[in-house]
Design a protein around this motif. Sequence first.
Motif, mmCIF file in Angstrom:
data_model
loop_
_atom_site.group_PDB
_atom_site.id
_atom_site.type_symbol
_atom_site.label_atom_id
_atom_site.label_comp_id
_atom_site.label_asym_id
_atom_site.label_seq_id
_atom_site.Cartn_x
_atom_site.Cartn_y
_atom_site.Cartn_z
ATOM 1 N N ALA A 1 75.893 -21.021 22.863
ATOM 2 C CA ALA A 1 77.333 -21.721 22.491
ATOM 3 C C ALA A 1 78.172 -21.498 23.914
ATOM 4 N N TRP A 2 78.970 -22.448 24.006
ATOM 5 C CA TRP A 2 80.211 -22.254 25.136
ATOM 6 C C TRP A 2 81.444 -21.699 24.564
ATOM 7 N N PHE A 3 82.142 -20.761 25.107
ATOM 8 C CA PHE A 3 83.236 -20.229 24.732
ATOM 9 C C PHE A 3 84.396 -20.739 25.963
ATOM 10 N N ARG A 4 85.476 -20.467 25.567
ATOM 11 C CA ARG A 4 86.440 -20.613 26.606
ATOM 12 C C ARG A 4 87.541 -19.521 26.381
ATOM 13 N N GLN A 5 88.312 -19.291 27.518
ATOM 14 C CA GLN A 5 89.424 -18.560 27.327
ATOM 15 C C GLN A 5 90.488 -18.606 28.513
ATOM 16 N N GLU B 1 93.495 -16.566 23.086
ATOM 17 C CA GLU B 1 92.362 -16.047 22.498
ATOM 18 C C GLU B 1 90.988 -16.777 22.794
ATOM 19 N N ARG B 2 89.996 -16.086 22.834
ATOM 20 C CA ARG B 2 88.691 -16.886 23.276
ATOM 21 C C ARG B 2 88.611 -17.974 22.029
ATOM 22 N N GLU B 3 88.001 -19.099 22.461
ATOM 23 C CA GLU B 3 87.578 -20.143 21.574
ATOM 24 C C GLU B 3 86.272 -20.459 21.692
ATOM 25 N N ARG B 4 85.641 -20.558 20.404
ATOM 26 C CA ARG B 4 84.137 -21.383 20.628
ATOM 27 C C ARG B 4 84.391 -22.629 20.634
ATOM 28 N N VAL B 5 83.920 -23.229 21.785
ATOM 29 C CA VAL B 5 84.078 -24.838 21.996
ATOM 30 C C VAL B 5 82.704 -25.680 21.421
ATOM 31 N N THR C 1 91.851 -26.312 30.810
ATOM 32 C CA THR C 1 91.818 -25.670 31.771
ATOM 33 C C THR C 1 91.552 -23.821 31.214
ATOM 34 N N ALA C 2 90.387 -23.274 31.449
ATOM 35 C CA ALA C 2 90.149 -21.994 31.213
ATOM 36 C C ALA C 2 88.703 -21.464 31.858
ATOM 37 N N MET C 3 88.603 -20.238 31.616
ATOM 38 C CA MET C 3 87.044 -19.712 32.063
ATOM 39 C C MET C 3 86.228 -19.936 30.839
ATOM 40 N N TYR C 4 85.098 -20.400 31.350
ATOM 41 C CA TYR C 4 84.175 -20.983 30.224
ATOM 42 C C TYR C 4 82.960 -20.131 30.446
ATOM 43 N N TRP D 1 75.763 -12.717 27.068
ATOM 44 C CA TRP D 1 77.051 -13.553 27.679
ATOM 45 C C TRP D 1 76.757 -13.771 29.208
ATOM 46 N N GLY D 2 77.311 -14.750 29.799
ATOM 47 C CA GLY D 2 77.287 -14.866 31.192
ATOM 48 C C GLY D 2 78.644 -14.331 31.702
ATOM 49 N N GLN D 3 78.634 -14.672 33.109
ATOM 50 C CA GLN D 3 79.733 -14.079 33.489
ATOM 51 C C GLN D 3 81.053 -14.980 33.731
ATOM 52 N N GLY D 4 80.732 -16.313 33.423
ATOM 53 C CA GLY D 4 82.104 -17.358 33.360
ATOM 54 C C GLY D 4 82.016 -18.154 34.624
ATOM 55 N N THR D 5 82.603 -19.315 34.204
ATOM 56 C CA THR D 5 82.881 -20.123 35.194
ATOM 57 C C THR D 5 84.028 -20.759 35.046
ATOM 58 N N GLN D 6 84.748 -21.074 36.115
ATOM 59 C CA GLN D 6 86.468 -21.579 35.977
ATOM 60 C C GLN D 6 86.482 -23.116 36.151
ATOM 61 N N VAL D 7 87.186 -23.644 35.011
ATOM 62 C CA VAL D 7 87.419 -24.862 35.045
ATOM 63 C C VAL D 7 89.027 -25.162 35.105
ATOM 64 N N THR D 8 89.402 -25.830 36.029
ATOM 65 C CA THR D 8 90.833 -26.003 36.183
ATOM 66 C C THR D 8 91.097 -27.694 36.137
ATOM 67 N N VAL D 9 91.887 -28.321 35.047
ATOM 68 C CA VAL D 9 92.120 -29.613 35.070
ATOM 69 C C VAL D 9 93.558 -29.752 35.399
ATOM 70 N N SER D 10 93.933 -30.851 36.488
ATOM 71 C CA SER D 10 95.197 -30.980 36.795
ATOM 72 C C SER D 10 95.709 -32.111 36.039
ATOM 73 N N SER D 11 97.114 -32.026 35.994
ATOM 74 C CA SER D 11 97.700 -33.706 35.606
ATOM 75 C C SER D 11 98.005 -34.613 36.496
#
Length: 122
Positions: free
Chosen positions: A35-39, A44-48, A90-93, A112-122
């Motif tokens: 699974a992929w989660f994001r926070q 709260e952490r969300e299951r994507v 935008t979150a850590m995935y 679990w993995g260590q996470g990868t950051q996703v940032t979305v700008s408007s």
Amino acid sequence: QVQLVESGGGSVQAGGSLRLSCTSSPSIYGVLCMAWFRQAPGKERERVATIQTNIGTTYADSVKGRFTISKDYANHTLYLLMNSLEPEDTAMYYCAGDFRGISHCPDDYNFWGQGTQVTVSS
């Protein structure tokens, strides 16, 4: 034991796309649920998205129709293709996996993995 390593995060403008990767070692075989989660900060952490061997995929309502989870057995890699990205994405995935999952995927993933950051700008 399984080690999961994510990659592919970054910064993108709204409407853009990213593909996240999660490499499973020593193998992705036998990891029945992934699974992929994001926070996001303060949330709260969300299951994507979830992919269950021989069963199928499920998605959070917030990403349905925009995100696609897939598994590449040849490369022992889990992917998350994210299209039409929004600032709210935008979150850590995080990638997660578990050997359990014949009937249903667990709520408490073992790996679990260590996470990868996703940032979305408007």
